[in-house]
Scaffold this motif. Structure first.
Motif, mmCIF file in Angstrom:
data_model
loop_
_atom_site.group_PDB
_atom_site.id
_atom_site.type_symbol
_atom_site.label_atom_id
_atom_site.label_comp_id
_atom_site.label_asym_id
_atom_site.label_seq_id
_atom_site.Cartn_x
_atom_site.Cartn_y
_atom_site.Cartn_z
ATOM 1 N N ASN A 52 -15.882 -2.117 40.629
ATOM 2 C CA ASN A 52 -14.611 -2.286 41.349
ATOM 3 C C ASN A 52 -14.287 -3.745 41.669
ATOM 4 O O ASN A 52 -13.704 -4.038 42.709
ATOM 5 N N LYS A 53 -14.670 -4.659 40.779
ATOM 6 C CA LYS A 53 -14.390 -6.072 41.022
ATOM 7 C C LYS A 53 -13.704 -6.748 39.843
ATOM 8 O O LYS A 53 -12.838 -7.595 40.042
ATOM 9 N N TYR A 54 -14.055 -6.400 38.612
ATOM 10 C CA TYR A 54 -13.581 -7.137 37.445
ATOM 11 C C TYR A 54 -12.592 -6.350 36.600
ATOM 12 O O TYR A 54 -12.787 -5.167 36.336
ATOM 13 N N MET A 55 -11.538 -7.043 36.189
ATOM 14 C CA MET A 55 -10.588 -6.503 35.227
ATOM 15 C C MET A 55 -11.134 -6.825 33.840
ATOM 16 O O MET A 55 -11.542 -7.961 33.580
ATOM 17 N N ILE A 56 -11.124 -5.827 32.977
ATOM 18 C CA ILE A 56 -11.733 -5.969 31.656
ATOM 19 C C ILE A 56 -10.717 -5.614 30.579
ATOM 20 O O ILE A 56 -9.914 -4.685 30.753
ATOM 21 N N HIS A 57 -10.762 -6.355 29.491
ATOM 22 C CA HIS A 57 -9.933 -6.088 28.315
ATOM 23 C C HIS A 57 -10.871 -5.644 27.199
ATOM 24 O O HIS A 57 -11.807 -6.361 26.850
ATOM 25 N N ILE A 58 -10.620 -4.456 26.650
ATOM 26 C CA ILE A 58 -11.481 -3.902 25.603
ATOM 27 C C ILE A 58 -10.626 -3.493 24.421
ATOM 28 O O ILE A 58 -9.543 -2.924 24.586
ATOM 29 N N GLU A 59 -11.123 -3.809 23.223
ATOM 30 C CA GLU A 59 -10.501 -3.356 21.987
ATOM 31 C C GLU A 59 -11.483 -2.453 21.271
ATOM 32 O O GLU A 59 -12.684 -2.723 21.256
ATOM 33 N N GLY A 60 -10.979 -1.384 20.686
ATOM 34 C CA GLY A 60 -11.837 -0.472 19.951
ATOM 35 C C GLY A 60 -11.061 0.705 19.400
ATOM 36 O O GLY A 60 -9.832 0.711 19.403
ATOM 37 N N ARG A 61 -11.796 1.692 18.952
ATOM 38 C CA ARG A 61 -11.202 2.908 18.395
ATOM 39 C C ARG A 61 -11.668 4.120 19.190
ATOM 40 O O ARG A 61 -12.750 4.111 19.755
ATOM 41 N N ARG A 62 -10.853 5.159 19.190
ATOM 42 C CA ARG A 62 -11.186 6.405 19.884
ATOM 43 C C ARG A 62 -12.088 7.274 19.005
ATOM 44 O O ARG A 62 -11.936 7.323 17.796
ATOM 45 N N ASN A 63 -13.037 7.972 19.649
ATOM 46 C CA ASN A 63 -13.876 8.921 18.930
ATOM 47 C C ASN A 63 -13.344 10.338 19.150
ATOM 48 O O ASN A 63 -12.285 10.533 19.748
ATOM 49 N N LYS A 64 -14.081 11.342 18.676
ATOM 50 C CA LYS A 64 -13.634 12.731 18.783
ATOM 51 C C LYS A 64 -13.535 13.212 20.227
ATOM 52 O O LYS A 64 -12.794 14.134 20.534
ATOM 53 N N ARG A 65 -14.289 12.603 21.113
ATOM 54 C CA ARG A 65 -14.263 12.979 22.538
ATOM 55 C C ARG A 65 -13.228 12.187 23.326
ATOM 56 O O ARG A 65 -13.232 12.197 24.549
ATOM 57 N N ASN A 66 -12.372 11.456 22.618
ATOM 58 C CA ASN A 66 -11.313 10.631 23.204
ATOM 59 C C ASN A 66 -11.876 9.485 24.051
ATOM 60 O O ASN A 66 -11.243 9.017 24.986
ATOM 61 N N GLN A 67 -13.083 9.031 23.729
ATOM 62 C CA GLN A 67 -13.666 7.862 24.383
ATOM 63 C C GLN A 67 -13.337 6.645 23.528
ATOM 64 O O GLN A 67 -13.322 6.728 22.304
#
Length: 89
Positions: A52-67
């Motif tokens: 609950n302190k850092y804003m994060i930017h992530i790039e990636g692809r979704r898997n079958k579990r929508n993660q």
């Protein structure tokens, strides 16, 4: 690739061997997203970050579990603590 920005809320260790995998729960204020990290170095790094302190930017692809499976990871609001432990590459 899909991009997501949000507040790091929680980190969970899924497995340590044979491949270290961790799960991040992030929130952008409206919805929560699960982010799967399959990299040992990056998994170890995120466990050093306070929740609950850092804003994060992530790039990636979704898997079958929508993660979102992370490919690129960036901290949006680095502070003195991040300067001490270093930023992930």
């Amino acid at each position: 690739m899909e991009e997501y920005r949000g507040l790091l809320e929680k980190t969970i260790l899924l497995q340590e061997k044979p491949i270290m995998m961790s799960l991040l729960i992030m929130s952008d204020g409206e919805e929560k997203t699960e982010v799967l990290i399959k990299d040992r170095y990056l998994s170890g790094y995120v466990f050093r970050l306070p929740e609950n302190k850092y804003m994060i930017h992530i790039e990636g692809r979704r898997n079958k579990r929508n993660q979102l499976v992370a490919k690129h990871f960036e901290i949006m609001n680095p502070d003195e603590y991040i300067k001490i432990i270093g930023a992930p590459e």
